[in-house]
Design an enzyme around this catalytic site. Structure first.
Site, PDB file in Angstrom:
ATOM      1  N   ASP A  90      -1.401 -12.708   5.705  1.00  0.00           N
ATOM      2  CA  ASP A  90      -0.253 -13.833   5.511  1.00  0.00           C
ATOM      3  C   ASP A  90       0.925 -13.377   6.249  1.00  0.00           C
ATOM      4  OD1 ASP A  90       0.137 -12.377   3.430  1.00  0.00           O
ATOM      5  OD2 ASP A  90       1.499 -14.082   2.759  1.00  0.00           O
ATOM      6  N   GLU A 150       1.277 -11.979   0.204  1.00  0.00           N
ATOM      7  CA  GLU A 150       2.241 -11.142   0.077  1.00  0.00           C
ATOM      8  C   GLU A 150       3.552 -11.878   0.263  1.00  0.00           C
ATOM      9  OE1 GLU A 150       5.234  -8.053   0.359  1.00  0.00           O
ATOM     10  OE2 GLU A 150       4.489  -9.539   1.946  1.00  0.00           O
ATOM     11  N   GLU A 151       3.568 -12.605   1.384  1.00  0.00           N
ATOM     12  CA  GLU A 151       4.947 -13.267   1.904  1.00  0.00           C
ATOM     13  C   GLU A 151       5.373 -14.235   0.738  1.00  0.00           C
ATOM     14  OE1 GLU A 151       6.679 -11.557   3.809  1.00  0.00           O
ATOM     15  OE2 GLU A 151       5.443 -10.713   5.441  1.00  0.00           O
ATOM     16  N   HIS A 415      10.401 -10.972   9.774  1.00  0.00           N
ATOM     17  CA  HIS A 415      10.926 -12.165   9.148  1.00  0.00           C
ATOM     18  C   HIS A 415      12.020 -12.948   9.851  1.00  0.00           C
ATOM     19  CE1 HIS A 415       9.538 -11.149   4.602  1.00  0.00           C
ATOM     20  NE2 HIS A 415       8.828 -10.692   5.430  1.00  0.00           N
TER      21      HIS A 415
HETATM   22 ZN   LIG Z   1       4.756  -7.571   4.908  1.00  0.00          ZN
END
Ligand SMILES: [Zn+2]
Length: 445
Positions: A90, A150-151, A415
């Site tokens: 993800d 995870e995010e 990010h």
């Molecule tokens: Zn990561």
């Protein structure tokens, strides 16, 4: 053996790039409100890539209440240990500021760019390449788990880890969701900070009122909130919350010039805080104000603000309990609140920090693998970020050594807009991982 592995990884790079581009094209954002179809599509693509690399039994594992994880394995040769490889498929939402489309991979300025190209779809490709380099028959058992949440900070795999104890059991765990401290400089990440997410709301008035008729004695919620937030820092800019202390840092000393460049700090702007950069980044608490609800500047009415909210992300040193840190934060904010304004503080998430056992034989094996792949010794650094699954894995498998590395160097822009992976770094790290499998096998012979 290094040369053979090096040649095998190099030969597989065109395929690896194509596989990575395939993954990047799938907008697998697992945050609430985003379509779930691409998330599953990315899981299926991951399964197929692992299978084609030589993993057996590649399959989706449906995680109750969450997105599927992908699992595959290669059984251990008799007497050999088993390693568990971790990555996540993800990605963060695209966000603003991209040159071109975030989900259309493009080679620019030496990097393959696209959301997730580094974080962490390249981690999946590393795990595929490491096994491919051994012709699908590594000298140790290999299990791979690729997570799909995870995010989001709401990992259901983490929550239900106990259910998967049996299949995930391993002697060592490799997390390919970190990076070298700078490109080409082999690095092992040895600590993660913990994280506390909190929202603080201040109320002072029943409604907005005229700032001339009432301003002065009538308390403004935004002013009160801003004062409270400012009180979380000392004069030098250190986060100062009583009870939340620093831990000592041993390892890489982060050079200021490199840090300023990587962080994109504007010319002439001074750094906050005191102490070494490494200590500040990796073993000190740090509060960030990540969101503020207040009237917009554009069209702002000339009125006192009755209610204001802020979101705070508080990073805590690796060995601190984040629940305790939240209590300390709440106590500090309440103590800072002026004139009995109404304060509501909510905890929106806790993630534990982690410190690797650097004395473990598998850790030394990882150091040797990096040195063989890069030709220079590896350094140790911390991560200011948090990967909540890691402490959970460490707790579930207390005997397993943990290795954190990857291709997310500081210039990868994870990010942020124009995220990109350096494909040469991917090649070197995949080689290091392939060598690591060999080093791990040697530990038992
Ligand atoms: Zn990561």
């Amino acid at each position: 053996m290094t040369d053979a592995l090096r040649a095998a990884v190099r030969a597989a790079m065109p395929l690896a790039r194509a596989e990575l581009e395939r993954l990047v094209r799938i907008p697998s954002v697992a945050f609430p409100g985003f379509p779930v179809e691409p998330v599953r599509e990315a899981a299926e693509a991951t399964r197929d890539i692992l299978a084609s690399a030589g993993y057996q039994g590649a399959r989706l594992i449906e995680i109750p209440g969450g997105q599927p994880a992908v699992y595959a394995e290669i059984p251990a040769p008799p007497g050999a240990p088993t390693v568990l490889l971790y990555a996540h498929y993800d990605v963060q939402p695209a966000g603003d500021g991209w040159q071109g489309d975030a989900f259309t991979p493009v080679m620019r300025d030496g990097r393959l760019r696209g959301r997730g190209a580094a974080d962490d779809k390249a981690g999946i490709i590393m795990h595929a390449l490491a096994v491919r380099a051994h012709g699908g028959r590594p000298p140790v058992g290999v299990k791979v788990i690729v997570e799909g949440e995870e995010e989001t900070g709401a990992s259901h795999l983490e929550a239900s880890l106990a259910d998967y104890r049996q299949i995930l059991q391993a002697d060592a765990i490799v997390v390919a969701d970190a990076g070298n401290w700078k490109l080409g400089a082999p690095t092992l990440t040895t600590t993660l900070r913990g994280v506390v997410k909190a929202v603080v709301e201040v109320r002072t008035l029943e409604k907005p009122v005229h700032s001339g008729l009432f301003g002065g004695p009538a308390p403004d919620a935004l002013v009160a909130l801003v004062r409270m937030l400012a009180g979380l820092y000392d004069e030098a800019g250190n986060t100062a919350i009583p009870g939340l202390t620093r831990e000592p840092w041993v390892g890489l000393d982060y050079p200021e010039a490199e840090f300023r460049r990587q962080a994109g700090i504007l010319p002439g702007v001074g750094l906050a805080g005191t102490g070494s950069l490494s200590e500040q980044l990796w073993s000190s608490p740090a509060a960030a104000i990540i969101g503020l609800d207040a009237p917009r500047v554009e069209g702002a009415g000339n009125a006192l603000v009755p209610v204001a909210r802020a979101a705070i992300a508080l990073r805590v040193p690796p060995n601190h309990d984040p629940a305790v840190a939240f209590d300390l934060l709440e106590r500090r904010l309440r103590a800072l609140a002026p004139r009995q304004v109404h304060v509501d503080i909510r905890c929106e998430g806790l993630g534990a920090g982690f410190a690797v056992a650097t004395g473990a034989p598998a850790f030394a094996a990882a150091q040797r693998a990096l040195e063989r792949a890069y030709g220079v010794p590896a350094v140790q650094m911390g991560s200011g970020g948090s990967i909540p699954l890691i402490p959970a894995l460490a707790a579930a498998f207390p005997g397993a050594s943990i290795v954190m590395w990857g291709v997310e160097d500081p210039d990868a822009g994870i990010h942020g807009p124009n995220e990109g992976v350096d494909l040469d770094e991917l090649e070197r790290m995949a080689l290091a991982e392939a060598i690591f499998l060999e080093e791990l096998a040697a530990l038992r012979s």
